[in-house]
Design a protein around this motif. Sequence first.
Motif, PDB file in Angstrom:
ATOM      1  N   GLY A 117       0.811  -1.210   0.000  1.00  0.00           N
ATOM      2  CA  GLY A 117       0.000   0.000   0.000  1.00  0.00           C
ATOM      3  C   GLY A 117       0.847   1.265   0.000  1.00  0.00           C
ATOM      4  N   LEU A 118       0.180   2.392   0.269  1.00  0.00           N
ATOM      5  CA  LEU A 118       0.848   3.688   0.236  1.00  0.00           C
ATOM      6  C   LEU A 118       1.762   3.914   1.437  1.00  0.00           C
ATOM      7  CD1 LEU A 118      -2.233   5.886  -0.796  1.00  0.00           C
ATOM      8  CD2 LEU A 118      -0.234   5.426  -2.238  1.00  0.00           C
ATOM      9  N   PHE A 210       5.647 -14.163  -0.971  1.00  0.00           N
ATOM     10  CA  PHE A 210       6.049 -13.354  -2.119  1.00  0.00           C
ATOM     11  C   PHE A 210       5.355 -11.993  -2.014  1.00  0.00           C
ATOM     12  CE2 PHE A 210       6.059 -17.785  -3.359  1.00  0.00           C
ATOM     13  CZ  PHE A 210       7.315 -17.933  -3.935  1.00  0.00           C
ATOM     14  N   VAL A 211       6.112 -10.940  -2.288  1.00  0.00           N
ATOM     15  CA  VAL A 211       5.566  -9.576  -2.272  1.00  0.00           C
ATOM     16  C   VAL A 211       5.931  -8.888  -3.574  1.00  0.00           C
ATOM     17  CG1 VAL A 211       5.596  -7.317  -1.132  1.00  0.00           C
ATOM     18  CG2 VAL A 211       5.810  -9.406   0.244  1.00  0.00           C
ATOM     19  N   HIS A 212       4.971  -8.199  -4.179  1.00  0.00           N
ATOM     20  CA  HIS A 212       5.263  -7.374  -5.352  1.00  0.00           C
ATOM     21  C   HIS A 212       4.658  -6.000  -5.139  1.00  0.00           C
ATOM     22  CE1 HIS A 212       1.099  -8.126  -6.666  1.00  0.00           C
ATOM     23  NE2 HIS A 212       1.319  -9.398  -6.355  1.00  0.00           N
ATOM     24  N   GLY A 228       0.956  -6.559  -3.640  1.00  0.00           N
ATOM     25  CA  GLY A 228       0.382  -7.876  -3.374  1.00  0.00           C
ATOM     26  C   GLY A 228       1.255  -8.669  -2.420  1.00  0.00           C
ATOM     27  N   LEU A 229       0.631  -9.452  -1.540  1.00  0.00           N
ATOM     28  CA  LEU A 229       1.327 -10.350  -0.614  1.00  0.00           C
ATOM     29  C   LEU A 229       0.670 -11.712  -0.716  1.00  0.00           C
ATOM     30  CD1 LEU A 229       3.176 -11.106   1.796  1.00  0.00           C
ATOM     31  CD2 LEU A 229       1.443 -10.147   3.325  1.00  0.00           C
ATOM     32  N   ARG A 263      -3.329 -11.122  -0.773  1.00  0.00           N
ATOM     33  CA  ARG A 263      -3.767  -9.762  -0.451  1.00  0.00           C
ATOM     34  C   ARG A 263      -3.338  -8.816  -1.576  1.00  0.00           C
ATOM     35  NH1 ARG A 263      -2.879  -7.262   5.370  1.00  0.00           N
ATOM     36  NH2 ARG A 263      -4.712  -8.608   5.601  1.00  0.00           N
ATOM     37  N   TYR A 264      -4.268  -7.982  -2.022  1.00  0.00           N
ATOM     38  CA  TYR A 264      -3.978  -6.969  -3.034  1.00  0.00           C
ATOM     39  C   TYR A 264      -4.435  -5.611  -2.512  1.00  0.00           C
ATOM     40  CZ  TYR A 264      -3.612 -11.011  -6.147  1.00  0.00           C
ATOM     41  OH  TYR A 264      -3.266 -12.197  -6.717  1.00  0.00           O
ATOM     42  N   ILE A 265      -3.610  -4.578  -2.742  1.00  0.00           N
ATOM     43  CA  ILE A 265      -3.967  -3.206  -2.354  1.00  0.00           C
ATOM     44  C   ILE A 265      -3.690  -2.265  -3.522  1.00  0.00           C
ATOM     45  CG2 ILE A 265      -3.597  -1.306  -0.752  1.00  0.00           C
ATOM     46  CD1 ILE A 265      -2.626  -3.235   1.323  1.00  0.00           C
TER      47      ILE A 265
END
Length: 407
Positions: A117-118, A210-212, A228-229, A263-265
């Motif tokens: 997120g921000l 994994f995080v992007h 995303g996580l 999770r997506y933000i």
Amino acid sequence: MKKTLTAMMLFAFAGSAHAVDLAGVEIHGFASQGYIKTSPDNNFPVSNSGEGSFNFNDFAVNFSKEVNPDLRVGLQLLAMDRGSYGKDKITLDWGFGDYRLTDWLGFRAGKIKIPLGLYNESRDNDAARTFIFLPQNEYYDYERDSVNAITGASVYGSVPVGPAGTVNYQFQIGTTPIPLDGASAKNYSAYISTVDAPLTTTDVNSDTAFVHHLEWRTPVGVRATFSGLHTSFDGTASGIYTDPVTSATTPVTAKWKFDSWHRYILGVEYILDDLTLATEYQRDDYTVSADYQNPALENFTSRQASDGWYVSAAYRFTDWFELGGYYTEIYADRHHRDGSTFEDLGVGAPWQTWQKEKVLTLRFDPMRNLVLKVEGHLIDGTWNMSEYTDASKRNWYLVATKATVFF
């Protein structure tokens, strides 16, 4: 002057002139002490907030050193208290080495902050933001210890895109540390507990995560992010089952799992002079299951689909005064926002599956390196109340004050 003040606070922990410098090691830190009061039956996120509590503080010190122009190392030690968790225990918040080969390619290894997120990377320090509590769907206090940093490695960089600005990227791989005595473990205990059998998590194991993260910074003050996580984790829990008819008690142990958690933000921020506008949308998908070693309790496997969003605005009127507010909604089941599926199961009231908040914050900067805040919340629903009690009320309030000194 106002812009200078804002920039100083945002980057106070990224190498400002206010750091202590010892043999090339920059040292920063902060100390926050707050007071929180909620409706008597709704304790959140401090476990005794219904009575009014000073168990609401954060202390941190961080160290960083530029080993050479391309290599930098650093770490932060953090202690916090939220009543039933934290308890001012000193922990390694983050610590990593950072090697930047070029502007568009760098590498980090260690315990690395997660860019969700921000504001997840800057949420540690109360002085770096307008609000005492960031919107809880995207920045849930009961998940801070598990989504603040990942233990592993990352690749990152910045790519200019001409007159459109700059695109920043990060990709991380590792595991998300979940302390057994932390808030996340309490949150998982609440998921698998029942009214007749409150359980306490006794072990937690995390799979590879994994995080992007993509960030687009434009020349006109707009910043857009997509994060995303993806991970899974499991554990065990134990407790006592009390028969509601006979009051007889028997022990309970359970194996539980949060599987295929995604999770997506999506976030957008716009800054124009002293005005900051922001909005984010988050959705979570995962399967939660529990296998109880007690015939009185029924095992379950359930696919979850939650989401939430917020809009916020903050305006700095003078060097020493800023006003902010936001509205947020959170839903346990985005396919049934009215809570009907929860009600059909007979396990609670529909309003226990959502949380809607109106928030207003006053921020004061009476002198250099000191921030004072007062914040009020009007809340409908109790979905975020991990330390759940049957006595909780649908409509409730939260009032918090906080003083932060930083260097």
